[in-house]
Write a protein that holds these residues in place. Sequence first.
Motif, PDB file in Angstrom:
ATOM      1  N   GLY A 124       0.794  -1.226   0.000  1.00 23.89           N
ATOM      2  CA  GLY A 124       0.000   0.000   0.000  1.00 23.89           C
ATOM      3  C   GLY A 124       0.822   1.270   0.000  1.00 23.89           C
ATOM      4  N   GLN A 125       2.109   1.180   0.346  1.00 27.22           N
ATOM      5  CA  GLN A 125       2.919   2.404   0.368  1.00 27.22           C
ATOM      6  C   GLN A 125       3.193   2.862  -1.071  1.00 27.22           C
ATOM      7  OE1 GLN A 125       7.161   2.149   1.574  1.00 27.22           O
ATOM      8  NE2 GLN A 125       6.603   3.650   3.141  1.00 27.22           N
ATOM      9  N   VAL A 126       3.110   4.168  -1.286  1.00 23.56           N
ATOM     10  CA  VAL A 126       3.392   4.699  -2.622  1.00 23.56           C
ATOM     11  C   VAL A 126       4.734   5.426  -2.581  1.00 23.56           C
ATOM     12  CG1 VAL A 126       2.637   6.360  -4.380  1.00 23.56           C
ATOM     13  CG2 VAL A 126       0.956   4.863  -3.273  1.00 23.56           C
ATOM     14  N   LEU A 127       5.592   5.092  -3.540  1.00 25.55           N
ATOM     15  CA  LEU A 127       6.925   5.710  -3.611  1.00 25.55           C
ATOM     16  C   LEU A 127       7.031   6.573  -4.858  1.00 25.55           C
ATOM     17  CD1 LEU A 127       9.206   2.650  -2.725  1.00 25.55           C
ATOM     18  CD2 LEU A 127       8.445   4.485  -1.199  1.00 25.55           C
ATOM     19  N   VAL A 128       7.428   7.818  -4.664  1.00 33.33           N
ATOM     20  CA  VAL A 128       7.595   8.751  -5.783  1.00 33.33           C
ATOM     21  C   VAL A 128       9.049   9.201  -5.799  1.00 33.33           C
ATOM     22  CG1 VAL A 128       6.881  10.977  -6.752  1.00 33.33           C
ATOM     23  CG2 VAL A 128       5.226   9.579  -5.470  1.00 33.33           C
ATOM     24  N   ALA A 129       9.693   9.094  -6.959  1.00 32.83           N
ATOM     25  CA  ALA A 129      11.089   9.533  -7.064  1.00 32.83           C
ATOM     26  C   ALA A 129      11.204  10.593  -8.143  1.00 32.83           C
ATOM     27  CB  ALA A 129      11.989   8.355  -7.397  1.00 32.83           C
ATOM     28  N   PHE A 130      11.889  11.681  -7.839  1.00 33.93           N
ATOM     29  CA  PHE A 130      12.194  12.677  -8.860  1.00 33.93           C
ATOM     30  C   PHE A 130      13.489  12.262  -9.551  1.00 33.93           C
ATOM     31  CE2 PHE A 130       9.667  16.677  -8.592  1.00 33.93           C
ATOM     32  CZ  PHE A 130       8.678  16.187  -7.758  1.00 33.93           C
ATOM     33  N   GLY A 131      13.554  12.509 -10.837  1.00 37.84           N
ATOM     34  CA  GLY A 131      14.771  12.170 -11.560  1.00 37.84           C
ATOM     35  C   GLY A 131      15.152  13.317 -12.471  1.00 37.84           C
ATOM     36  N   ALA A 132      16.344  13.876 -12.239  1.00 35.43           N
ATOM     37  CA  ALA A 132      16.827  14.957 -13.100  1.00 35.43           C
ATOM     38  C   ALA A 132      17.705  14.346 -14.179  1.00 35.43           C
ATOM     39  CB  ALA A 132      17.620  15.958 -12.265  1.00 35.43           C
ATOM     40  N   ASP A 133      17.433  14.701 -15.424  1.00 38.17           N
ATOM     41  CA  ASP A 133      18.243  14.175 -16.518  1.00 38.17           C
ATOM     42  C   ASP A 133      18.043  15.110 -17.712  1.00 38.17           C
ATOM     43  OD1 ASP A 133      19.813  12.415 -18.096  1.00 38.17           O
ATOM     44  OD2 ASP A 133      19.111  10.737 -16.892  1.00 38.17           O
ATOM     45  N   GLN A 134      18.564  14.724 -18.877  1.00 36.00           N
ATOM     46  CA  GLN A 134      18.485  15.643 -20.011  1.00 36.00           C
ATOM     47  C   GLN A 134      17.906  14.979 -21.246  1.00 36.00           C
ATOM     48  OE1 GLN A 134      21.826  18.147 -20.790  1.00 36.00           O
ATOM     49  NE2 GLN A 134      22.628  17.905 -18.737  1.00 36.00           N
ATOM     50  N   GLY A 135      16.918  15.660 -21.861  1.00 33.30           N
ATOM     51  CA  GLY A 135      16.402  15.265 -23.166  1.00 33.30           C
ATOM     52  C   GLY A 135      15.748  13.891 -23.188  1.00 33.30           C
ATOM     53  N   GLU A 136      15.559  13.399 -24.422  1.00 34.25           N
ATOM     54  CA  GLU A 136      14.894  12.102 -24.626  1.00 34.25           C
ATOM     55  C   GLU A 136      15.664  10.935 -24.009  1.00 34.25           C
ATOM     56  OE1 GLU A 136      12.137  10.514 -25.796  1.00 34.25           O
ATOM     57  OE2 GLU A 136      11.206  12.484 -25.707  1.00 34.25           O
ATOM     58  N   PRO A 137      17.032  10.909 -24.173  1.00 31.02           N
ATOM     59  CA  PRO A 137      17.763   9.786 -23.549  1.00 31.02           C
ATOM     60  C   PRO A 137      17.554   9.784 -22.039  1.00 31.02           C
ATOM     61  CG  PRO A 137      19.192  11.035 -25.040  1.00 31.02           C
ATOM     62  CD  PRO A 137      17.924  11.807 -24.929  1.00 31.02           C
ATOM     63  N   GLY A 138      17.493  10.981 -21.470  1.00 28.41           N
ATOM     64  CA  GLY A 138      17.266  11.088 -20.022  1.00 28.41           C
ATOM     65  C   GLY A 138      15.911  10.538 -19.653  1.00 28.41           C
ATOM     66  N   LEU A 139      14.917  10.857 -20.485  1.00 31.73           N
ATOM     67  CA  LEU A 139      13.556  10.371 -20.227  1.00 31.73           C
ATOM     68  C   LEU A 139      13.538   8.832 -20.229  1.00 31.73           C
ATOM     69  CD1 LEU A 139      10.546  11.000 -19.865  1.00 31.73           C
ATOM     70  CD2 LEU A 139      10.353  11.266 -22.332  1.00 31.73           C
ATOM     71  N   ALA A 158      -2.397   5.468  -5.023  1.00 26.61           N
ATOM     72  CA  ALA A 158      -2.735   4.887  -3.719  1.00 26.61           C
ATOM     73  C   ALA A 158      -4.151   4.328  -3.763  1.00 26.61           C
ATOM     74  CB  ALA A 158      -2.612   5.944  -2.628  1.00 26.61           C
ATOM     75  N   GLY A 159      -5.064   5.074  -4.431  1.00 24.92           N
ATOM     76  CA  GLY A 159      -6.455   4.633  -4.533  1.00 24.92           C
ATOM     77  C   GLY A 159      -6.562   3.347  -5.315  1.00 24.92           C
ATOM     78  N   SER A 160      -5.807   3.243  -6.450  1.00 31.14           N
ATOM     79  CA  SER A 160      -5.923   2.028  -7.260  1.00 31.14           C
ATOM     80  C   SER A 160      -5.301   0.847  -6.530  1.00 31.14           C
ATOM     81  CB  SER A 160      -5.309   2.223  -8.649  1.00 31.14           C
ATOM     82  OG  SER A 160      -3.967   2.562  -8.530  1.00 31.14           O
ATOM     83  N   ARG A 161      -4.272   1.101  -5.698  1.00 38.87           N
ATOM     84  CA  ARG A 161      -3.694   0.040  -4.863  1.00 38.87           C
ATOM     85  C   ARG A 161      -4.747  -0.529  -3.915  1.00 38.87           C
ATOM     86  NH1 ARG A 161       1.643   0.792  -3.699  1.00 38.87           N
ATOM     87  NH2 ARG A 161       2.697   0.467  -5.655  1.00 38.87           N
ATOM     88  N   ARG A 162      -5.451   0.437  -3.256  1.00 39.77           N
ATOM     89  CA  ARG A 162      -6.432  -0.018  -2.270  1.00 39.77           C
ATOM     90  C   ARG A 162      -7.552  -0.783  -2.958  1.00 39.77           C
ATOM     91  NH1 ARG A 162      -5.238   4.908   0.341  1.00 39.77           N
ATOM     92  NH2 ARG A 162      -6.874   6.035  -0.750  1.00 39.77           N
ATOM     93  N   GLY A 163      -7.878  -0.298  -4.222  1.00 36.59           N
ATOM     94  CA  GLY A 163      -8.969  -0.924  -4.957  1.00 36.59           C
ATOM     95  C   GLY A 163      -8.614  -2.302  -5.473  1.00 36.59           C
ATOM     96  N   SER A 164      -7.297  -2.551  -5.698  1.00 38.14           N
ATOM     97  CA  SER A 164      -6.927  -3.811  -6.344  1.00 38.14           C
ATOM     98  C   SER A 164      -6.748  -4.931  -5.334  1.00 38.14           C
ATOM     99  CB  SER A 164      -5.648  -3.636  -7.156  1.00 38.14           C
ATOM    100  OG  SER A 164      -4.600  -3.293  -6.285  1.00 38.14           O
TER     101      SER A 164
END
Length: 393
Positions: A307-322, A387-393
């Motif tokens: 149930g825990q939701v983890l969000v990570a920010f990622g800094a990178d450049q351009g399409e390869p970064g994406l 989080a909602g879809s986790r609880r729902g599933s």
Amino acid sequence: MARILLGVTGSIAAYKACELLRRLVSAGHDVVPLVTPGAARFVTPETFAALARRPAGESPYPHLEHADLLVVAPCSANTLAQLAHGLADTVLTEAALAHRGPTLVAPAMNSRMWTHPATRANVELLRGRGVELIGPEEGELAEGEWGPGRMSEPELVAARCEELLGPHEAAAGSLRGRRVLVTAGGTREPLDAVRFIGNRSSGRMGVALAVEAAHRGAEVTLLAANLATPPPAGLEVVDTPTAADLARELLARADGAHLVVMAAAVADYRASEPREDKRPKDEEPWRITLEPTLDVARELGERRRNGQVLVAFGADQGEPGLARKRAMLDSKGVDLVVYNDVGRTDIGFDSPDNEVTLITRAGERTVARAPKGAIAGAVLDEAERLAGSRRGS
Ligand SMILES: Cc1cc2nc3c(=O)[nH]c(=O)nc-3n(C[C@H](O)[C@H](O)[C@H](O)COP(=O)(O)O)c2cc1C
């Protein structure tokens, strides 16, 4: 229908407040104009009272009325300073001190006033307290000069008011009873007693996320790595200057958190043998061996509970970064990756604005350039949906 306090100050752009007021009233809101004596030199209070469809001088205490939003547009350099320092000598600044809730400020002033260090410091104070600024835009100013200082157009300010009211009304309390951990800022890895390897993260994005989560009713802990902006009042703030400090505090608290948002820029490498003293200057090269730091996002991904939701920010450049950031979903086991393109100079690290791509296993969407407060809202909306879809599933 929301109740909005509209502050108007002594700027040549005061006329734009008429159009803003007209739009807010047409959208069905109850708007209380708060016109400073400075503003009354440009547009009469009667004009605003008429546009707001209120009798002039209706309430002697408009500043004590509850409001869902305070918007100051245009905001002069003088009122901006007063707001930053808690002065209260006009009906508007009194209202601002009594107001508890979202505040949107649309500055308008000469570009030299806007770029003056005093104004810059006042802006930082306000942002640090969770106040959102919109604009000013760059363009031709009333005096014929060119530069940043034009008030954002009324339609943009009105649209932002709706966004702030909409999600807030919908999301108010949506994180009540939830514990949220947010990391912010940039870690510094010592090389010796005074030198370090750091990065340009100001911490504004993480602070905006913490403030937004608190607005939604969450119990928030902010792990702060060298913030360039004052930490928000009313939250638990733990100083975590290095990657090791941040990892230790994050891992100690993660088990109890429903949502973890990792917005801090954490060093990937640190000096393997930092000196205790200050290395004296000499003519010799200084060779430093860097070793990887703990990948705390991956560690959390491995040990997360249901149930825990983890969000990570990622800094990178351009399409390869994406593409590299897409891979983080599996390599780190997180639910949402917020991709920041640091190749762009108009958004990201030092900017009040950001533009991000939200990457989940279900797909991707770009959140268009907006103040970091608005981006924080979009990130938390997505995290809540997960989080909602986790609880729902
Ligand atoms: C013609 C004129 C235009 C002005 N325009 C601005 C402006 O755009 N921004 C600003 O910060 N001050 C401007 N000022 C100065 C403010 O009106 C002045 O600082 C005033 O004290 C602001 O008071 P208030 O913030 O309580 O409204 C202007 C003054 C004049 C005479």
